[in-house]
Design an enzyme around this catalytic site. Structure first.
Site, PDB file in Angstrom:
ATOM      1  N   CYS A   1      -0.656   8.703   5.592  1.00 50.20           N
ATOM      2  CA  CYS A   1      -0.503   7.284   5.250  1.00 50.20           C
ATOM      3  C   CYS A   1      -1.116   6.339   6.280  1.00 50.20           C
ATOM      4  O   CYS A   1      -1.256   5.149   6.011  1.00 50.20           O
ATOM      5  CB  CYS A   1       0.979   6.967   5.077  1.00 50.20           C
ATOM      6  SG  CYS A   1       1.785   7.922   3.779  1.00 50.20           S
TER       7      CYS A   1
ATOM      8  N   HIS B   1      -1.914   9.428  18.538  1.00 47.90           N
ATOM      9  CA  HIS B   1      -1.874  10.736  17.870  1.00 47.90           C
ATOM     10  C   HIS B   1      -0.978  11.666  18.679  1.00 47.90           C
ATOM     11  O   HIS B   1      -1.206  11.909  19.849  1.00 47.90           O
ATOM     12  CB  HIS B   1      -3.290  11.318  17.773  1.00 47.90           C
ATOM     13  CG  HIS B   1      -3.451  12.321  16.668  1.00 47.90           C
ATOM     14  ND1 HIS B   1      -2.617  13.401  16.522  1.00 47.90           N
ATOM     15  CD2 HIS B   1      -4.345  12.394  15.647  1.00 47.90           C
ATOM     16  CE1 HIS B   1      -2.998  14.101  15.457  1.00 47.90           C
ATOM     17  NE2 HIS B   1      -4.034  13.510  14.913  1.00 47.90           N
TER      18      HIS B   1
ATOM     19  N   HIS C   1       3.172 -12.675  11.481  1.00 47.86           N
ATOM     20  CA  HIS C   1       3.438 -11.897  10.274  1.00 47.86           C
ATOM     21  C   HIS C   1       3.380 -10.403  10.593  1.00 47.86           C
ATOM     22  O   HIS C   1       2.560  -9.961  11.408  1.00 47.86           O
ATOM     23  CB  HIS C   1       2.417 -12.228   9.171  1.00 47.86           C
ATOM     24  CG  HIS C   1       2.285 -13.698   8.904  1.00 47.86           C
ATOM     25  ND1 HIS C   1       3.245 -14.421   8.225  1.00 47.86           N
ATOM     26  CD2 HIS C   1       1.300 -14.582   9.228  1.00 47.86           C
ATOM     27  CE1 HIS C   1       2.863 -15.685   8.154  1.00 47.86           C
ATOM     28  NE2 HIS C   1       1.695 -15.810   8.755  1.00 47.86           N
TER      29      HIS C   1
ATOM     30  N   HIS D   1       4.095  -0.381   7.292  1.00 48.53           N
ATOM     31  CA  HIS D   1       3.914   0.571   6.191  1.00 48.53           C
ATOM     32  C   HIS D   1       5.229   0.814   5.461  1.00 48.53           C
ATOM     33  O   HIS D   1       6.229   1.225   6.056  1.00 48.53           O
ATOM     34  CB  HIS D   1       3.365   1.890   6.743  1.00 48.53           C
ATOM     35  CG  HIS D   1       3.378   3.015   5.753  1.00 48.53           C
ATOM     36  ND1 HIS D   1       2.887   2.895   4.478  1.00 48.53           N
ATOM     37  CD2 HIS D   1       3.846   4.285   5.856  1.00 48.53           C
ATOM     38  CE1 HIS D   1       3.029   4.038   3.832  1.00 48.53           C
ATOM     39  NE2 HIS D   1       3.622   4.897   4.656  1.00 48.53           N
TER      40      HIS D   1
ATOM     41  N   HIS E   1       9.864  -2.222  -2.796  1.00 49.91           N
ATOM     42  CA  HIS E   1      10.646  -2.435  -4.012  1.00 49.91           C
ATOM     43  C   HIS E   1       9.744  -2.573  -5.239  1.00 49.91           C
ATOM     44  O   HIS E   1      10.031  -1.998  -6.293  1.00 49.91           O
ATOM     45  CB  HIS E   1      11.512  -3.686  -3.851  1.00 49.91           C
ATOM     46  CG  HIS E   1      12.446  -3.941  -4.988  1.00 49.91           C
ATOM     47  ND1 HIS E   1      12.089  -4.696  -6.085  1.00 49.91           N
ATOM     48  CD2 HIS E   1      13.716  -3.529  -5.212  1.00 49.91           C
ATOM     49  CE1 HIS E   1      13.106  -4.750  -6.930  1.00 49.91           C
ATOM     50  NE2 HIS E   1      14.108  -4.046  -6.422  1.00 49.91           N
TER      51      HIS E   1
ATOM     52  N   ASN F   1       5.934   3.476  -2.302  1.00 51.81           N
ATOM     53  CA  ASN F   1       5.091   3.906  -1.188  1.00 51.81           C
ATOM     54  C   ASN F   1       3.714   4.251  -1.749  1.00 51.81           C
ATOM     55  O   ASN F   1       3.525   5.302  -2.349  1.00 51.81           O
ATOM     56  CB  ASN F   1       5.715   5.113  -0.496  1.00 51.81           C
ATOM     57  CG  ASN F   1       4.926   5.568   0.727  1.00 51.81           C
ATOM     58  OD1 ASN F   1       3.764   5.192   0.905  1.00 51.81           O
ATOM     59  ND2 ASN F   1       5.543   6.393   1.560  1.00 51.81           N
TER      60      ASN F   1
END
Length: 531
Positions: free
Chosen positions: A259, A338, A427, A431, A460, A464
């Protein structure tokens, strides 16, 4: 007067034994009513103390030197008459010949030219598009479980487990899934994968090219990321073939990066733009839900079924200086972390077969803990790039204090000070992985419900959507018309490996609600009270 009662205090004073009068020989008391100071700790105005502290530290050099320079300059000028001032200026300039002046100007121009030409070109985001599937692919939570039941691939225990996960996931009743998941046949086929890829990628790109008025042949760099579905020819080749792009296009196809691959693709596109002046780059981020559908009985591998939904984003970047006026955002920073060297992190999200030889993604029960460790490393690296100096100084001071005085024998260890990232960004686009992940991140970074509204609303409404979720979140901010000129946006994503990546954007102008946006039909209903 009633509104000021909380500012009044009473005190009973013993005045001793009365010596005369009708009350002689008896104890007497008096009551004093005093006006007390307000509780500054609970006062909302206390926030201005912290703001003043940050302003003083960040602008301390100017606040200290500017008045001193003005004072010295005024004293110097005040001691000279007008004739003396002009004579002094003339004497100081006539001491140089023409050759010296021209040579000095030449050196100045050359130095400035080298400075500006050696700086990397800014990367502008001209526009982006997020695909919204057709309404016939929209499902409620109940319909999702019913589709899984109709497929005949799950027993009642597995269906009940998925139902519990979906009900507590933070996902609403308007997400999108491919129809193939209800089929009793195998959905992880190349045909189904290509059909879903064509639908979402071409849908997002058609909208992007329409909004920007850029021809596909004008694109010089193409980066596509999709973690699970990696056919041959690649997804980037599918796009080039569909839009008949030019033959010398620099195309890249990233797979298996989870992702967080959207920001990795962004980083690759940035490097390519720095090496290729006057170019356009398109970044496409997506995931194939049907191809990743797990039909087995391993519970840790059913979790992705409950969260992942259809989606795709397409972003147009440019390094052309003439695009400054039309750009929406400028890329400020990208920070990548990572944790793949650690075995536990490496296997936290792991694709494998179960005992029945069904392929799926296995989610570790330690995923939230592993993600928190990756997040800590990432924000530690990002902090010095974005936090005001005052916040960095305060963080360093508290760290030293805790090290020297906070760990004495018998003392309770103090909670470490968390830098206030709300001072660095207006802002937040976190994810939208799951409700649990968002709750933990909000708690650790001490973000408000307003800061997390964008991520919770995206989870919502769309679920995902993997690497494209951060762009649905930015689309939400634009639909709400919250982006103003100079605002800073923090996009942060997590993915298998385990990786945590951050991208920082600065708004170039006030962004009004666009005519094409995946939120336009429902933006007035968000945020719902359920969030």
């Amino acid at each position: 007067m009633a509104g000021e009662q909380h500012l009044l205090s009473t005190e009973i004073v013993n005045r001793g034994i009365e010596s005369s009068g009708p009350d002689a020989g008896s104890l007497t008391f008096s009551v004093r009513v005093r006006r007390r100071l307000p509780d500054f700790v609970q006062s909302v105005n206390l926030k201005y103390v912290k703001l003043g502290y940050h302003y003083l530290i960040n602008h301390g050099i100017y606040l200290a030197t500017v008045p001193l320079l003005v004072l010295v300059f005024s004293a110097e000028l005040g001691s000279l008459s007008r004739e003396e001032l002009w004579r002094k200026l003339w004497d100081s300039t006539t001491g140089y010949d023409l050759a010296t002046v021209v040579a000095s100007l030449g050196v100045l121009v050359f130095t400035l030219s080298v400075f500006f030409l050696s700086k990397p070109r800014p990367i502008y985001l001209l526009d982006f598009a997020c695909y919204r599937p057709h309404d016939d692919l929209k499902v409620t939570k109940e319909q999702f479980i019913e589709m899984a039941r109709k497929s005949g691939k799950f027993n009642e225990a597995s269906l009940e487990f998925q139902k519990r996960i979906v009900e507590s996931s933070g996902i609403g009743d308007e997400t999108y899934v491919p129809k193939s998941i209800m089929s009793p046949e195998n959905t992880a086929t190349m045909k189904e994968g290509r059909a879903e890829a064509s639908m979402v990628m071409f849908g997002a790109l058609d909208e992007l090219f329409e909004k920007t008025k850029i021809r596909p042949k004008d694109v010089g760099i193409l980066v596509v990321n999709c973690s699970i579905f990696n056919p041959t020819p690649s997804l980037s080749a599918m796009i080039i073939n569909h839009y008949k792009m030019r033959g010398n296009i620099l195309s890249f196809n990233l797979g298996g990066m989870g992702c967080s691959a959207g920001i990795i693709s962004l980083d690759l596109a940035r490097d390519m733009l720095h090496s290729n002046p006057n170019s356009y780059a398109v970044v496409v981020s997506t995931e194939m839900v049907g191809f990743n559908w797990y039909p087995g009985k391993e519970r840790s591998m059913m979790i992705p079924n409950c969260f992942f939904r259809m989606g795709c984003s397409a972003v147009l970047l440019s390094n052309r200086r003439r695009d400054y006026a039309r750009a929406k955002y400028r890329l400020e920073h990208i920070v990548r972390t990572h944790k793949g060297a650690d075995d536990r992190s490496f296997r936290s999200v792991y694709q494998e077969e179960d005992d029945q030889r069904f392929k799926g993604l296995k989610i570790s029960k330690n995923l939230v803990e592993i993600g928190a460790d990756a997040l800590k490393t990432n924000i530690t690296t990002l902090g010095p790039l974005v936090l005001p100096f005052s916040e960095q100084l305060y963080f360093f001071a508290t760290l030293i204090w805790r090290h020297l005085f906070g760990s004495g024998r018998g003392s309770q260890p103090e909670k470490p000070y968390i830098p206030d990232y709300k001072l660095a960004f207006e802002h937040f686009c976190v994810h939208a992985a799951s409700k649990t992940v968002l709750d933990e991140l909000q708690r650790n970074l001490e973000l408000s419900e307003k800061n997390m509204e964008t991520s919770r609303a995206t989870l919502h409404r769309f679920g995902n959507t993997s690497s494209s979720s951060i762009w649905y979140e930015l689309a939400y901010l634009e639909a709400k018309e919250r982006i103003k000129r100079g605002d800073r946006v923090w996009q942060i994503s997590f993915g298998s490996g385990f990786k945590c990546n951050s991208a920082v954007w600065r708004s170039m102008r006030r962004v009004w609600s666009p005519s094409r946006n995946p939120w336009l039909d429902c933006i007035d209903r968000y945020p719902p009270e359920a969030l």
